[in-house]
Design an enzyme around this catalytic site. Structure first.
Site, PDB file in Angstrom:
ATOM      1  N   TYR A  23      -1.542   0.117   9.675  1.00 13.89           N
ATOM      2  CA  TYR A  23      -1.729  -0.506   8.600  1.00 13.89           C
ATOM      3  C   TYR A  23      -0.545  -0.482   7.676  1.00 13.89           C
ATOM      4  O   TYR A  23      -0.173  -1.391   7.164  1.00 13.89           O
ATOM      5  CB  TYR A  23      -2.937   0.023   7.907  1.00 13.89           C
ATOM      6  CG  TYR A  23      -3.234  -0.500   6.468  1.00 13.89           C
ATOM      7  CD1 TYR A  23      -3.754  -1.963   6.291  1.00 13.89           C
ATOM      8  CD2 TYR A  23      -2.904   0.358   5.174  1.00 13.89           C
ATOM      9  CE1 TYR A  23      -4.082  -2.304   5.171  1.00 13.89           C
ATOM     10  CE2 TYR A  23      -3.325  -0.295   4.106  1.00 13.89           C
ATOM     11  CZ  TYR A  23      -3.617  -1.623   3.788  1.00 13.89           C
ATOM     12  OH  TYR A  23      -4.199  -2.203   2.638  1.00 13.89           O
ATOM     13  N   SER A  69       1.018  -1.163   0.021  1.00 16.26           N
ATOM     14  CA  SER A  69      -0.143  -0.117   0.158  1.00 16.26           C
ATOM     15  C   SER A  69       0.757   1.340  -0.078  1.00 16.26           C
ATOM     16  O   SER A  69       1.786   1.011   0.574  1.00 16.26           O
ATOM     17  CB  SER A  69      -0.838   0.201   1.272  1.00 16.26           C
ATOM     18  OG  SER A  69      -1.392   1.264   1.366  1.00 16.26           O
TER      19      SER A  69
END
Length: 319
Positions: A148, A124
């Site tokens: 995350y 990501s």
């Protein structure tokens, strides 16, 4: 050719699974004879009964599930499953368990199979954190600001080392915003871009949580799947000595995006208003220009132009 997809019931996972389950599909020049799909549940009726498809419901954090999906030593793994940003912030233990520990356990199980599987991992842009520099390129340092992003960086480090040791062949793609995601409570803080697009297509009101000047990196679902499949077939050499790449994406402002939908469908933007949230915009709405020289050289591509992206988003939502 045996292929495993984790997170196969998600937005990207379903589209990838449908592409690979289509008759006559080749991967690495070989027909896909067995497709193993893993997720908490598998609800796509087009996939459940497809020839050569095996469904393994359950959490990838469950050792039993990992044993089942690696039992036949897959040749290619698409590891898509994750606990997204918002949910990870609310439940860090769950995020760590799925995003990091399950990834490591899956890689170790593949090593025990004795086959260095091609391992396509969806990382990501969250690995860059905030505040972002004036540009992002292949050499920009990673500095995640949310759990995350930190989890994705941890997985990248482990998979790169596993590749160095010859246990697998990792291809790690840092995804931009893939649009337009369905209206499900995924916990992805960046989901506002998809919500905005759905409102524009439907000509309905929407309060956008970032300003018209906010900037995004966008990629259609179709282009995302094309890039994932390309990663599974791309030799290691074009990666420039690294196993992780930033995927090409279009760098657009929210205002320009809204105008593009308005051009195609006049009146689409009539119900759009703005109430910017400073923290959300800082993390996901102030993305600088993106330079992806290594990915470009390796043959990865975005949608080409904003008109094509809008056309693909509209077609996807119509389906």
């Amino acid at each position: 050719m045996k292929v495993l997809i984790t997170g196969a019931d998600g937005y990207i996972g379903r589209a990838l699974a449908r592409r690979l389950a289509a008759p006559g599909t080749l991967l690495q020049g070989r027909p896909v004879e067995r497709l193993v799909l893993s997720d908490l549940a598998l609800g796509d009726p087009l996939l459940r009964d497809a020839p050569g498809v095996t469904a393994v419901p359950g959490s990838i954090a469950d050792s039993r599930v990992i044993d089942l999906v690696t039992r036949d030593a897959p040749d290619v793994v698409f590891h898509l499953v994750s606990v997204p940003s918002g949910q990870t912030e609310a439940d860090p233990d769950l995020g760590l368990q799925v995003n990091v520990q399950a990834t490591l356990a899956l890689a170790r199980a593949l090593r025990r199979s004795g086959q260095a599987a091609t391992f396509v991992f969806t990382s990501s842009i969250a690995v860059y954190g905030t505040p972002l520099p004036e540009r992002i390129d292949d050499d920009t340092p990673l500095a995640p600001a949310l759990s995350y992003g930190a989890h994705k960086q941890m997985a990248e480090i482990f998979l790169a080392d596993a590749t160095r040791r010859g246990h697998l062949q990792a291809r790690m793609l840092r995804l931009p915003g893939v649009v337009a995601r369905p209206p499900t409570p995924t916990g992805a803080l960046s989901a506002f871009s998809s919500e905005l697009m759905r409102a524009l297509v439907a000509h309905r009101p929407y309060v956008c949580p970032v300003s018209p000047q906010a900037t995004l990196w966008l990629l259609s679902l179709q282009a995302c799947i094309d890039n994932l499949l390309h990663a599974a077939q791309c030799p290691a050499q074009p990666f420039g000595g690294t196993t992780a790449l930033n995927l090409p994406a279009q760098h657009v402002s929210v205002a320009r995006l809204v105008d593009a939908f308005e051009t195609v469908s006049p009146g689409a933007s009539a119900g759009i208003s703005y109430q910017p949230q400073a923290g959300l915009e800082a993390q996901f709405g102030r993305l600088p220009p993106l330079f992806t020289a290594r990915a470009d050289a390796a043959g990865f591509r975005h949608d080409g132009n904003l008109a094509t992206l809008v056309q693909r988003v509209r077609a996807g939502l119509a389906e």
